[in-house]
Motif scaffolding. Structure first.
Motif, mmCIF file in Angstrom:
data_model
loop_
_atom_site.group_PDB
_atom_site.id
_atom_site.type_symbol
_atom_site.label_atom_id
_atom_site.label_comp_id
_atom_site.label_asym_id
_atom_site.label_seq_id
_atom_site.Cartn_x
_atom_site.Cartn_y
_atom_site.Cartn_z
ATOM 1 N N ASP A 1 21.605 -28.673 208.900
ATOM 2 C CA ASP A 1 20.882 -29.937 208.739
ATOM 3 C C ASP A 1 19.691 -29.757 207.799
ATOM 4 O OD1 ASP A 1 22.600 -31.254 210.455
ATOM 5 O OD2 ASP A 1 21.247 -31.174 212.182
ATOM 6 N N ASP A 2 18.973 -28.642 207.965
ATOM 7 C CA ASP A 2 17.802 -28.385 207.124
ATOM 8 C C ASP A 2 18.208 -28.185 205.666
ATOM 9 O OD1 ASP A 2 16.217 -28.600 209.338
ATOM 10 O OD2 ASP A 2 15.772 -26.467 209.510
ATOM 11 N N CYS A 3 19.286 -27.450 205.449
ATOM 12 C CA CYS A 3 19.758 -27.250 204.068
ATOM 13 C C CYS A 3 20.132 -28.586 203.434
ATOM 14 C CB CYS A 3 20.953 -26.304 204.054
ATOM 15 S SG CYS A 3 20.544 -24.591 204.469
ATOM 16 N N LEU A 4 20.757 -29.465 204.205
ATOM 17 C CA LEU A 4 21.123 -30.779 203.683
ATOM 18 C C LEU A 4 19.879 -31.608 203.392
ATOM 19 C CD1 LEU A 4 23.524 -32.657 203.028
ATOM 20 C CD2 LEU A 4 23.300 -33.566 205.350
ATOM 21 N N THR A 5 18.880 -31.521 204.244
ATOM 22 C CA THR A 5 17.626 -32.247 204.021
ATOM 23 C C THR A 5 16.980 -31.815 202.710
ATOM 24 O OG1 THR A 5 17.202 -32.577 206.383
ATOM 25 C CG2 THR A 5 15.289 -32.623 204.916
ATOM 26 N N VAL A 6 16.962 -30.513 202.466
ATOM 27 C CA VAL A 6 16.354 -30.009 201.233
ATOM 28 C C VAL A 6 17.187 -30.414 200.022
ATOM 29 C CG1 VAL A 6 15.686 -27.924 199.974
ATOM 30 C CG2 VAL A 6 15.234 -28.102 202.432
ATOM 31 N N TYR A 7 18.502 -30.355 200.138
ATOM 32 C CA TYR A 7 19.357 -30.752 199.013
ATOM 33 C C TYR A 7 19.162 -32.230 198.690
ATOM 34 C CZ TYR A 7 23.499 -31.229 196.065
ATOM 35 O OH TYR A 7 24.345 -31.477 195.015
ATOM 36 N N ARG A 8 19.069 -33.082 199.705
ATOM 37 C CA ARG A 8 18.800 -34.506 199.467
ATOM 38 C C ARG A 8 17.468 -34.690 198.742
ATOM 39 N NH1 ARG A 8 21.835 -38.373 202.053
ATOM 40 N NH2 ARG A 8 23.232 -37.665 203.754
ATOM 41 N N ALA A 9 16.443 -33.956 199.195
ATOM 42 C CA ALA A 9 15.123 -34.070 198.571
ATOM 43 C C ALA A 9 15.162 -33.605 197.126
ATOM 44 C CB ALA A 9 14.099 -33.259 199.372
ATOM 45 N N LEU A 10 15.918 -32.556 196.859
ATOM 46 C CA LEU A 10 16.029 -32.036 195.504
ATOM 47 C C LEU A 10 16.751 -33.035 194.601
ATOM 48 C CD1 LEU A 10 15.438 -29.719 193.607
ATOM 49 C CD2 LEU A 10 17.474 -28.552 194.462
ATOM 50 N N LEU A 11 17.755 -33.724 195.142
ATOM 51 C CA LEU A 11 18.468 -34.733 194.356
ATOM 52 C C LEU A 11 17.571 -35.915 193.983
ATOM 53 C CD1 LEU A 11 21.942 -34.851 196.158
ATOM 54 C CD2 LEU A 11 21.493 -34.084 193.819
ATOM 55 N N GLU A 12 16.503 -36.122 194.710
ATOM 56 C CA GLU A 12 15.552 -37.177 194.355
ATOM 57 C C GLU A 12 14.718 -36.793 193.137
ATOM 58 O OE1 GLU A 12 13.222 -38.048 197.780
ATOM 59 O OE2 GLU A 12 14.926 -38.833 198.938
ATOM 60 N N GLU A 13 14.638 -35.487 192.853
ATOM 61 C CA GLU A 13 13.829 -34.997 191.735
ATOM 62 C C GLU A 13 14.655 -34.503 190.550
ATOM 63 O OE1 GLU A 13 10.755 -32.287 192.578
ATOM 64 O OE2 GLU A 13 9.980 -33.392 194.320
ATOM 65 N N ARG A 14 15.907 -34.124 190.810
ATOM 66 C CA ARG A 14 16.731 -33.537 189.770
ATOM 67 C C ARG A 14 18.124 -34.177 189.776
ATOM 68 N NH1 ARG A 14 12.358 -31.497 188.940
ATOM 69 N NH2 ARG A 14 11.933 -29.344 188.250
ATOM 70 N N ARG A 15 18.733 -34.204 188.612
ATOM 71 C CA ARG A 15 20.130 -34.607 188.540
ATOM 72 C C ARG A 15 20.992 -33.474 189.103
ATOM 73 N NH1 ARG A 15 18.121 -35.733 183.477
ATOM 74 N NH2 ARG A 15 19.282 -33.984 182.549
ATOM 75 N N PRO A 16 22.157 -33.789 189.677
ATOM 76 C CA PRO A 16 22.974 -32.723 190.276
ATOM 77 C C PRO A 16 23.352 -31.631 189.289
ATOM 78 C CG PRO A 16 24.176 -34.808 190.151
ATOM 79 C CD PRO A 16 22.754 -35.118 189.864
ATOM 80 N N GLU A 17 23.548 -32.005 188.022
ATOM 81 C CA GLU A 17 23.930 -31.001 187.027
ATOM 82 C C GLU A 17 22.787 -30.041 186.684
ATOM 83 O OE1 GLU A 17 23.272 -34.952 184.733
ATOM 84 O OE2 GLU A 17 24.123 -34.283 186.665
ATOM 85 N N GLU A 18 21.585 -30.325 187.169
ATOM 86 C CA GLU A 18 20.441 -29.432 186.965
ATOM 87 C C GLU A 18 20.270 -28.448 188.120
ATOM 88 O OE1 GLU A 18 17.626 -32.481 184.333
ATOM 89 O OE2 GLU A 18 17.470 -32.486 186.524
ATOM 90 N N ILE A 19 21.155 -28.507 189.112
ATOM 91 C CA ILE A 19 21.022 -27.722 190.338
ATOM 92 C C ILE A 19 22.158 -26.710 190.462
ATOM 93 C CG2 ILE A 19 20.893 -27.838 192.860
ATOM 94 C CD1 ILE A 19 20.032 -30.795 192.535
ATOM 95 N N VAL A 20 21.807 -25.488 190.836
ATOM 96 C CA VAL A 20 22.765 -24.484 191.286
ATOM 97 C C VAL A 20 22.355 -24.087 192.697
ATOM 98 C CG1 VAL A 20 23.561 -22.098 190.999
ATOM 99 C CG2 VAL A 20 23.416 -23.612 189.012
ATOM 100 N N VAL A 21 23.321 -23.965 193.596
ATOM 101 C CA VAL A 21 23.063 -23.568 194.979
ATOM 102 C C VAL A 21 23.595 -22.155 195.183
ATOM 103 C CG1 VAL A 21 23.571 -24.047 197.412
ATOM 104 C CG2 VAL A 21 23.152 -25.944 195.820
ATOM 105 N N GLY A 22 22.834 -21.329 195.901
ATOM 106 C CA GLY A 22 23.280 -19.962 196.143
ATOM 107 C C GLY A 22 22.810 -19.422 197.466
ATOM 108 N N GLY A 23 23.578 -18.480 198.013
ATOM 109 C CA GLY A 23 23.186 -17.848 199.254
ATOM 110 C C GLY A 23 23.916 -16.534 199.450
ATOM 111 N N SER A 24 23.331 -15.670 200.275
ATOM 112 C CA SER A 24 23.902 -14.357 200.550
ATOM 113 C C SER A 24 24.111 -14.194 202.040
ATOM 114 C CB SER A 24 22.957 -13.261 200.035
ATOM 115 O OG SER A 24 23.431 -11.976 200.379
ATOM 116 N N SER A 25 25.257 -13.633 202.441
ATOM 117 C CA SER A 25 25.555 -13.339 203.832
ATOM 118 C C SER A 25 25.547 -14.628 204.655
ATOM 119 C CB SER A 25 24.562 -12.311 204.368
ATOM 120 O OG SER A 25 24.941 -11.842 205.635
ATOM 121 N N ALA A 26 24.673 -14.721 205.661
ATOM 122 C CA ALA A 26 24.570 -15.969 206.421
ATOM 123 C C ALA A 26 24.126 -17.109 205.518
ATOM 124 C CB ALA A 26 23.587 -15.796 207.577
ATOM 125 N N GLY A 27 23.331 -16.788 204.503
ATOM 126 C CA GLY A 27 22.939 -17.802 203.532
ATOM 127 C C GLY A 27 24.117 -18.288 202.714
ATOM 128 N N GLY A 28 25.078 -17.388 202.439
ATOM 129 C CA GLY A 28 26.300 -17.794 201.764
ATOM 130 C C GLY A 28 27.135 -18.708 202.648
#
Length: 311
Positions: free
Chosen positions: A133-160
């Motif tokens: 839920d928190d990751c989705l909240t941050v992604y929504r907030a980021l989409l308010e500031e950036r176009r989706p094509e300006e975003i890359v998402v990444g994570g490692s292990s549990a973050g992946g």
């Protein structure tokens, strides 16, 4: 000891093999889980404490009590709008606060772009689906500031795990997807059914055994085959970003990584896989030539996908 890797990598394997195996608390021992998380974070802080100043600009964003560390590397052009949404690892129980911030700063320097590092809620106090839920909240907030094509998402292990689940959740909720996804040794099958959970047992210098106690704590009784918990079992045919996946021949999660790559390819998703010689979970956790090689590959991939998405 493999002689096919650098001296630095060999030393990292020796250090890992000498470490004490993780002993997980009982499921209802909440203080024990909090103590384990604190000890793990302290160990990580000790590993990165000698790093030189990272430079750049930092800002702490508060999204209704959810912290996000926004970090720009030194020398970033003021008009560079690229953002890397970084989801930290730590078996869903560790990596918060200062550890999240430092990892975000290292990622910003590595990818050469602004990073938003998500300081998501974790067990034992906050269980599934709080972190997602928190990751989705941050992604929504980021989409308010950036176009989706300006975003890359990444994570490692549990973050992946969370980064891949975020793509499925965002798509299912009708959100536009980012330019690309980076999955480093991702835990994408929480049933631990992959082959290398057995064949690499005792060879991985970082993961010394099953993560199932932490997995069950995080999942809080939910079906482990639910795609939001185990993204490997998701449907990738209805939209998924180009993805790069990285693992190592000693990684306990090599099977998770390989199987995710094949599942994406079968669904027609652009996906590339990099498997590094003798690397365990999280590579060699340092500044080895092999770690630098992996960083170059991820940066090359991210820069290429940012450029393609901008066309």
């Amino acid at each position: 000891m493999p002689t096919s890797v650098s001296r630095e990598a060999q030393a990292a394997i020796v250090r890992g093999m000498a470490a004490t195996a993780t002993r997980y608390p009982e499921p209802d021992d909440l203080d024990g889980w909090r103590a384990l998380a604190a000890a793990t974070d302290e160990a990580v802080r000790g590993m990165v404490g000698a790093l030189p100043a990272l430079g750049g600009e930092e800002e702490r964003i508060d999204l209704g009590g959810l912290p996000v560390h926004a970090i720009a590397p030194a020398g970033l052009a003021p008009d560079d709008r690229r953002v890397y949404l970084d989801v930290h690892g730590g078996a869903w129980i560790s990596g918060k606060g200062e550890v999240c911030r430092v990892r975000g700063a290292l990622t910003a320097r590595s990818v050469g772009a602004r990073v938003w590092a998500v300081d998501y809620r974790m067990p034992p106090d906050h269980r599934y689906p709080a972190a997602l839920d928190d990751c989705l909240t941050v992604y929504r907030a980021l989409l308010e500031e950036r176009r989706p094509e300006e975003i890359v998402v990444g994570g490692s292990s549990a973050g992946g795990n969370l980064a891949a689940a975020l793509m499925l959740r965002a798509r299912d909720e009708g959100l536009p997807l980012p330019a690309a996804l980076v999955l480093s040794t991702p835990a994408v099958d929480l049933t631990e059914s992959g082959d290398t959970w057995r064949t690499n047992l005792g060879l991985d210098p970082v993961l010394t055994g099953s993560l199932m106690p932490a997995i069950r704590l995080y999942a809080d009784g939910h079906d482990l085959r639910d795609p939001y918990l185990s993204p490997l079992f998701g449907d990738f045919t209805n939209g998924f970003p180009p993805t790069v996946l990285a693992s190592g021949t000693r990684d306990l999660l090599l099977s998770d990584t390989v199987r995710m790559h094949r599942a994406l390819r079968a669904a027609g998703v652009e996906a590339e896989l990099h498997v590094f010689e003798a690397a365990g979970h999280g590579m060699f956790l340092g500044n080895t030539p092999e770690d630098k090689d992996k960083a170059r590959e991820i940066r090359r991939f991210a820069e290429r996908e940012w450029a393609r998405a901008a066309l």
